[in-house]
Write a protein that holds these residues in place. Structure first.
Motif, PDB file in Angstrom:
ATOM      1  N   TRP A  80      14.545  22.835 -45.459  1.00 23.38           N
ATOM      2  CA  TRP A  80      13.412  22.889 -45.580  1.00 23.38           C
ATOM      3  C   TRP A  80      12.588  22.101 -46.696  1.00 23.38           C
ATOM      4  N   LEU A  81      12.985  21.865 -47.487  1.00 25.02           N
ATOM      5  CA  LEU A  81      12.093  20.911 -48.745  1.00 25.02           C
ATOM      6  C   LEU A  81      12.242  19.490 -47.993  1.00 25.02           C
ATOM      7  N   MET A  82      13.643  19.520 -47.606  1.00 30.95           N
ATOM      8  CA  MET A  82      13.325  17.634 -46.944  1.00 30.95           C
ATOM      9  C   MET A  82      12.590  17.010 -46.226  1.00 30.95           C
ATOM     10  N   TRP A  83      12.620  17.860 -44.884  1.00 32.17           N
ATOM     11  CA  TRP A  83      11.806  18.489 -43.465  1.00 32.17           C
ATOM     12  C   TRP A  83      10.633  18.439 -43.837  1.00 32.17           C
ATOM     13  N   THR A  84      10.202  18.879 -44.449  1.00 26.39           N
ATOM     14  CA  THR A  84       8.996  19.930 -45.132  1.00 26.39           C
ATOM     15  C   THR A  84       7.765  18.191 -46.049  1.00 26.39           C
ATOM     16  N   THR A  85       8.448  17.716 -46.806  1.00 24.66           N
ATOM     17  CA  THR A  85       8.570  16.394 -47.899  1.00 24.66           C
ATOM     18  C   THR A  85       7.840  14.659 -46.623  1.00 24.66           C
ATOM     19  N   ARG A  86       9.030  14.707 -45.325  1.00 27.62           N
ATOM     20  CA  ARG A  86       9.292  13.995 -44.396  1.00 27.62           C
ATOM     21  C   ARG A  86       8.202  14.130 -43.650  1.00 27.62           C
ATOM     22  N   ARG A  87       7.541  15.249 -43.410  1.00 24.41           N
ATOM     23  CA  ARG A  87       6.058  15.328 -42.628  1.00 24.41           C
ATOM     24  C   ARG A  87       5.442  15.627 -43.308  1.00 24.41           C
ATOM     25  N   LYS A  88       5.565  15.416 -44.615  1.00 22.55           N
ATOM     26  CA  LYS A  88       3.738  15.469 -45.642  1.00 22.55           C
ATOM     27  C   LYS A  88       3.420  16.621 -45.829  1.00 22.55           C
ATOM     28  N   HIS A  89       4.050  17.831 -45.241  1.00 23.12           N
ATOM     29  CA  HIS A  89       3.485  18.998 -44.898  1.00 23.12           C
ATOM     30  C   HIS A  89       2.845  19.366 -46.616  1.00 23.12           C
ATOM     31  N   THR A  90       1.465  19.460 -46.664  1.00 23.75           N
ATOM     32  CA  THR A  90       0.126  19.825 -47.392  1.00 23.75           C
ATOM     33  C   THR A  90       0.447  21.156 -47.764  1.00 23.75           C
ATOM     34  N   LEU A  91       1.089  22.252 -46.723  1.00 19.81           N
ATOM     35  CA  LEU A  91       1.331  23.632 -47.198  1.00 19.81           C
ATOM     36  C   LEU A  91       2.079  23.614 -48.161  1.00 19.81           C
ATOM     37  N   GLY A  92       1.421  25.640 -49.167  1.00 18.98           N
ATOM     38  CA  GLY A  92       2.583  26.164 -49.758  1.00 18.98           C
ATOM     39  C   GLY A  92       3.158  24.963 -50.510  1.00 18.98           C
ATOM     40  N   ARG A  93       2.348  24.413 -51.578  1.00 24.63           N
ATOM     41  CA  ARG A  93       3.114  23.057 -52.009  1.00 24.63           C
ATOM     42  C   ARG A  93       3.718  23.873 -53.414  1.00 24.63           C
ATOM     43  N   LYS A  94       3.014  24.625 -54.303  1.00 20.52           N
ATOM     44  CA  LYS A  94       3.248  25.308 -54.734  1.00 20.52           C
ATOM     45  C   LYS A  94       4.773  26.339 -54.549  1.00 20.52           C
ATOM     46  N   GLN A  95       4.343  26.627 -53.767  1.00 22.42           N
ATOM     47  CA  GLN A  95       6.114  27.289 -53.347  1.00 22.42           C
ATOM     48  C   GLN A  95       6.848  27.269 -53.025  1.00 22.42           C
ATOM     49  N   ARG A  96       6.528  25.484 -52.865  1.00 18.62           N
ATOM     50  CA  ARG A  96       8.078  24.725 -52.789  1.00 18.62           C
ATOM     51  C   ARG A  96       8.470  24.569 -53.356  1.00 18.62           C
ATOM     52  N   THR A  97       7.610  23.732 -54.073  1.00 19.68           N
ATOM     53  CA  THR A  97       7.844  23.398 -55.763  1.00 19.68           C
ATOM     54  C   THR A  97       9.148  24.696 -56.537  1.00 19.68           C
ATOM     55  N   LEU A  98       8.401  25.804 -56.908  1.00 19.88           N
ATOM     56  CA  LEU A  98       8.623  27.179 -56.882  1.00 19.88           C
ATOM     57  C   LEU A  98      10.725  27.222 -56.465  1.00 19.88           C
ATOM     58  N   LEU A  99      10.112  26.639 -54.840  1.00 20.99           N
ATOM     59  CA  LEU A  99      11.664  27.100 -54.351  1.00 20.99           C
ATOM     60  C   LEU A  99      12.196  26.264 -54.873  1.00 20.99           C
ATOM     61  N   TYR A 100      12.149  24.971 -55.377  1.00 20.98           N
ATOM     62  CA  TYR A 100      13.089  23.935 -55.793  1.00 20.98           C
ATOM     63  C   TYR A 100      13.804  24.271 -56.572  1.00 20.98           C
ATOM     64  N   ARG A 101      13.015  24.964 -57.914  1.00 16.41           N
ATOM     65  CA  ARG A 101      13.491  25.233 -58.862  1.00 16.41           C
ATOM     66  C   ARG A 101      14.243  26.330 -59.062  1.00 16.41           C
ATOM     67  N   ALA A 102      14.126  27.332 -57.881  1.00 19.41           N
ATOM     68  CA  ALA A 102      15.147  28.273 -58.021  1.00 19.41           C
ATOM     69  C   ALA A 102      15.866  27.942 -57.242  1.00 19.41           C
ATOM     70  N   VAL A 103      16.521  27.095 -56.609  1.00 24.53           N
ATOM     71  CA  VAL A 103      17.677  26.057 -56.111  1.00 24.53           C
ATOM     72  C   VAL A 103      18.532  26.134 -57.160  1.00 24.53           C
ATOM     73  N   GLU A 104      17.663  24.486 -58.301  1.00 21.92           N
ATOM     74  CA  GLU A 104      18.457  23.919 -59.220  1.00 21.92           C
ATOM     75  C   GLU A 104      18.547  25.110 -59.624  1.00 21.92           C
ATOM     76  N   PHE A 105      18.096  26.018 -60.255  1.00 25.28           N
ATOM     77  CA  PHE A 105      18.418  26.879 -60.896  1.00 25.28           C
ATOM     78  C   PHE A 105      19.949  27.738 -61.122  1.00 25.28           C
ATOM     79  N   ILE A 106      19.370  28.400 -59.537  1.00 23.49           N
ATOM     80  CA  ILE A 106      20.626  29.215 -59.159  1.00 23.49           C
ATOM     81  C   ILE A 106      21.707  28.157 -58.836  1.00 23.49           C
TER      82      ILE A 106
END
Lengths: 535, 205
Positions: free
Chosen positions: B118-144
C-alpha cells in the motif's frame, strides 16, 4: 551590425533512466525459480493415487499413516472415508512416483498392527509408531487404482525366493495361516493360505517353502501334519514325537522325501497331506474295498475307525456299525462296514479295485481256506474292540458271494465272547452238581464221626493211659540197669578188659609165629624176639 | 504553509551520518564527513522494495505449504506446517499459544506485505492523504519486522533440545528456511523503502 550571440550550448541530455532493471530483481527471480523448481519436482514426484478398502480403519490416520514396502515409505494415507453403504472403509493413498509397481492388479495391501498369535508376535514396532499400511507388489501387467485390503498380513511376500506348493487335506486341523513347515525339524516355510474345496470335501492348503529348501521338495516327497504331540507306546517303549513347542500349540506341517524316483517338482505341484508321519511315508494304499461283516453278538466297544487287522497288520478301518433287523428270522445282527485296503495285504494287487478283478477271487480263496472276521478285544481295560481277519480252518463252511455289493465276509464269534460261552458252559455244569444231597450225606457222616470220637474218649483213652504208665516203669528199670555205676556195667568193663588182654597175647603169638614159624616146633628164641619188638 | 524542503534548498542529508550538505550535482557526490554517497532520496527505493517484496511473497507460499518441523515419537514421524501447528494447539485447548503463533507467523507477514504494498502504491501515485499515518505505519512495519523471527527461533530451539532419538525427536523441515527467508526479505524490503517518498509533493517536483 547586429551582434548575434551564439546560441547557448544546448544542455546535453543525460540519460538517467537505466535501460536494464536493477540488479535487485535477481532476488525475486531467484525466488520464483526456486518456487517453480519445487513445483516441478512435486509434480514430477507425484505418484498414482489409489483407493484401498478395509473392514476397519483401526490405527489409520489421514495424512499421517505411511505406506511401507520393506520398511521404506512409498506413500501416505491421504483420506479415510466410508463407502456408500458404510460397509467398508475407503483409504485413499498417495503413492510416490517410484511406487508404480504397487498399482499392479495383484498387489496386496494390508494394515500392519501388533498381532499376537500362537505362531508368534508380529508388528510389535507399530505399538509405538502406530499402524502402517503394508504392501506387496504384484506381477500382473494390468493396473488398478482400487484395491481390497487384506485383513490379515500375507505370510509370503512376493519376490521371496522359494516355491509354493499345494497340499490337499481332509481337514485343516490345528493349522492356520503362518503355521510352520518343517524339514527334519528345521523350519523351511510357512502355510500361506487355505481354501475349502468347492465341493466341501476337503481343504486345499498353499504352502511356501523358502529357498534353498524348496529343492528338497520333489515328486517323491510326502507331507504330513506335524501338529501336536505324537505319543506312542509300543514294544520299543514309550515314544514321544513332536517338532517343536510352537508346533504343539499352533500346528505345523512336516515333509520328507523318500529316496528314489525324485525329480524336482514344478512350482504349485500338488500333494496329499497325511495325518501323521507313519501314514505319510507308508506305501500308497490304493483304493479301499468295502466289506460287510455281520456279527451275531453285541459289539460294545467297537468304534468307528477301529482298526481292521489281518494277522496283526492294519489293513483298514471300520467305517460304520449298525444293527440290522431281520424280520424273517427275528435276529438282529450287528452289521459292520469296513474299508479294507487289499494292497496292504498283497502289494501285487492292482491299485484300483475293479468289481470283477482278482481281489475278489483272492478273497474267495482265502474264505475257502477258513478266513473269518472276528471282533477281538484290543484292550481289556477299556473294552475296545477291533476287527481281526484270521484263518480258522476248523470253522464251519460259509458262503461267499463275490457278486454281492458290498461284499459280505463270513464272521466268527470273537475271542472274548468264546471265553464267555465256555464260562457259561462250566457254570451250567456246576449247576447240575447235586449240592443238596452231597450236603445231607456229609451231615450224616459227621454225626457218625462224632459218635465214634465220643466212644474213643470214654473207653480207649483210660486204657491207653494205664499202658503208658507201665511202659514208663519198664523204661525206668532199664535206665537203672544201664547207669555207669550199675554192676552190669562194671562187669561188662572188666570182661572187655580181659578180652583186650587176651587179644594182645594172641597177637604176640601170631607175630612170633609169623617171624619164626619154626617156633612151633623148636620153641622160642630170645634174640629174634628182641629184634621184633624194637620197631 | 509547509516549511521548505531540503530538495528546494539544495541540500541533502547523508544516509550514513545524517550530515546535511549541499545537494549533489551528480550521482557521484560523497558526504564530506563520512565519505558515503550522497543521495537526496534512497536510490531506486521503490523498485528495490518492490523486488524484495515480490521475492518475499513468492517464498511465503512454500513457507506455509511445506512442513516446518518433523516430530518423531517412538519412530512415528509427523510433519507439521505452520498452520497445522496452530490448529493442533487450538484443538489441544492451548488457544493462547495458538494465537501467538498465528499472529507472529501469519498475521504479521501478511500485514507487512499489505502495508508495504500500500505504501508503495500510494507513493507511486503521490497520494497526499494520510501522510502521517502512512509514515507511522512504515515505522510500525520496520519495528515489528524481526518479531516474525519468533517461529524460526522456536523451531531452532526445540530442534536443538528435543533429541531423544527413539523416544522423541524434532527435526527442522525446509518450510522453516523459507519462512526465515520471508522474514528477512520483508525486513530488507522495508529498509529499502524511503519514507520521505511519502511526503514528496507532486506539484513541487
Amino acid at each position: 551590425m547586429t551582434e548575434t550571440l551564439p546560441p547557448p550550448p544546448g544542455e546535453p541530455r543525460i540519460a538517467t533512466r537505466r535501460r536494464l532493471p536493477s540488479a535487485i530483481w535477481i532476488v525475486p527471480l531467484l525466488a520464483l525459480l526456486i518456487g517453480l523448481s519445487m513445483l516441478v519436482h512435486a509434480w514430477l514426484s507425484a505418484g498414482p493415487e489409489i483407493v484401498v478398502s478395509f473392514q476397519s480403519a483401526t490405527g489409520l490416520e489421514a495424512g499421517k499413516t505411511p505406506v511401507k514396502y520393506k520398511d521404506v515409505v512409498i506413500g501416505l494415507v491421504k483420506r479415510i472415508e466410508l463407502n456408500d453403504d458404510q460397509s467398508a472403509v475407503l483409504v485413499t493413498i498417495d503413492l510416490d512416483k517410484n511406487a508404480k509397481n504397487f498399482t499392479r492388479a495383484d498387489s496386496r495391501y494390508w494394515v500392519v498392527r501388533p498381532r499376537i498369535g500362537m505362531g508368534g508376535v508380529s508388528g510389535i514396532d507399530t505399538l509405538f509408531s502406530g499402524a502402517y499400511i503394508g504392501v506387496d507388489s504384484g506381477h500382473d501387467a494390468a493396473r488398478r487404482d482400487r484395491f481390497t485390503g487384506l485383513e490379515t498380513p500375507p505370510t509370503i511376500i512376493n519376490g521371496t525366493p522359494g516355491k509354493a506348493f499345494i497340499l490337499h487335506a481332509p481337514a485343516l486341523g490345528s493349522l492356520d495361516i503362518g503355521s510352520p513347515v518343517y524339514y527334519r525339524n528345521i523350519q523351511v516355510g510357512q502355510l500361506a493360505s487355505y481354501l475349502l474345496d468347492a465341493d466341501g470335501q476337503g481343504v486345499t492348503l498353499r504352502i511356501f517353502v523358502r529357498a534353498p529348501y524348496h529343492r528338497l521338495v520333489s515328486s517323491a516327497t510326502h507331507f504330513w501334519n506335524a501338529s501336536g504331540v505324537d505319543l506312542s507306546l509300543n514294544a520299543d517303549g514309550l515314544k514321544l514325537q513332536t517338532q517343536s513347542v510352537a508346533t504343539m500349540l499352533a500346528g505345523g506341517i512336516a515333509f520328507d522325501t523318500v529316496l528314489g524316483n525324485d525329480t524336482a517338482s514344478p512350482p504349485l505341484a500338488s500333494y496329499d497331506l497325511a495325518s501323521d508321519r507313519q501314514s505319510a511315508l507308508a506305501p500308497p494304499d490304493g483304493d479301499p474295498m468295502l466289506l460287510r461283516l455281520k456279527f451275531d453278538q453285541a459289539l460294545r466297544g467297537l468304534a468307528v475307525n477301529a482298526p481292521v487287522e489281518f494277522r496283526g497288520i492294519d489293513i483298514g478301518k471300520v467305517q460304520s456299525v449298525h444293527v440290522e433287523v431281520d424280520p424273517v428270522s427275528h435276529r438282529y445282527p450287528v452289521v459292520v462296514d469296513a474299508l479294507v485296503y487289499p494292497r496292504r495285504i498283497d502289494h501285487s494287487q492292482p491299485a484300483n479295485t475293479d468289481p470283477a478283478n482278482k481281489v475278489l477271487t483272492f478273497l474267495h480263496g482265502m474264505v475257502a481256506q477258513g478266513l473269518r472276521a472276528q471282533a477281538r478285544s484290543g484292550n481289556l481295560l477299556t473294552g475296545q474292540l477291533y476287527i481281526a481277519f484270521d484263518f480258522f480252518p476248523s470253522a464251519p463252511k460259509a458262503d461267499f458271494d463275490p457278486n454281492s455289493r458290498p461284499v459280505s465276509l463270513p464272521t466268527i464269534a470273537g475271542g472274548f465272547d468264546q471265553l464267555q460261552e465256555q464260562m457259561a458252559g462250566i457254570v451250567g455244569k456246576l449247576n447240575k452238581v447235586p449240592f443238596d444231597t452231597i450236603a445231607r450225606h456229609l451231615d450224616d457222616n459227621l454225626v457218625a464221626l462224632h459218635q465214634t470220637l465220643h466212644q474213643v474218649n470214654g473207653q480207649v483213652l483210660p486204657a491207653a493211659r494205664d499202658t503208658l504208665g507201665s511202659a514208663r516203669q519198664t523204661l525206668d528199670s532199664a535206665n537203672n540197669a544201664l547207669a555207669p555205676d550199675a554192676p552190669l556195667q562194671q562187669n561188662l568193663n572188666q570182661t572187655l578188659l580181659e578180652l583186650q588182654r587176651s587179644a594182645r597175647s594172641l597177637r604176640g603169638l601170631t607175630d612170633q609165629l609169623n617171624a619164626h614159624p619154626e617156633a612151633l616146633i623148636r620153641g622160642r628164641q630170645d634174640s629174634g624176639e628182641k629184634q621184633e619188638r624194637t620197631p | 504553509m509547509s516549511p521548505p524542503r531540503a530538495q528546494r534548498l539544495g541540500v541533502a542529508a547523508c544516509h550514513l551520518c545524517t550530515l546535511v550538505s549541499d545537494a549533489p550535482s551528480n550521482a557521484h557526490a560523497r558526504c564530506p564527513r563520512c565519505g558515503a554517497r550522497l543521495h537526496s532520496r534512497k536510490p531506486a527505493s521503490r523498485s528495490r522494495t518492490f523486488a524484495l517484496l515480490c521475492a518475499a511473497i513468492l517464498f511465503y507460499l512454500p513457507a506455509n505449504l511445506l512442513p516446518v518441523m518433523r516430530t518423531s515419537q517412538f519412530g512415528h514421524a509427523v510433519d507439521s506446517t505452520i498452520l497445522s501447528g496452530v490448529m493442533a494447539f487450538w484443538q489441544a485447548g492451548e488457544w493462547d499459544i495458538a494465537l501467538v503463533i498465528f499472529i507472529a507467523s501469519i498475521v504479521i507477514p501478511c500485514a507487512k506485505f499489505l502495508a508495504l504494498g500500500w505504501l508503495m502504491w500510494t507513493t507511486r501515485r503521490k497520494h497526499t492523504l494520510g501522510r502521517k499515518q502512512r509514515t507511522l505505519l512504515y515505522r510500525a512495519v520496520e519495528f515489528i519486522g524481526y518479531w516474525s523471527m519468533l517461529d524460526v527461533l522456536v523451531v531452532g530451539l526445540v530442534c536443538a533440545l528435543v533429541r531423544f532419538d527413539l523416544l522423541g525427536r524434532i527435526e527442522p523441515q525446509p518450510g522453516i528456511a523459507f519462512f526465515g527467508a520471508v522474514v528477512m526479505l520483508t525486513m530488507l524490503s522495508a529498509s529499502h523503502f524511503d519514507p520521505r517518498l511519502i511526503w514528496d509533493d507532486p506539484e513541487h517536483d
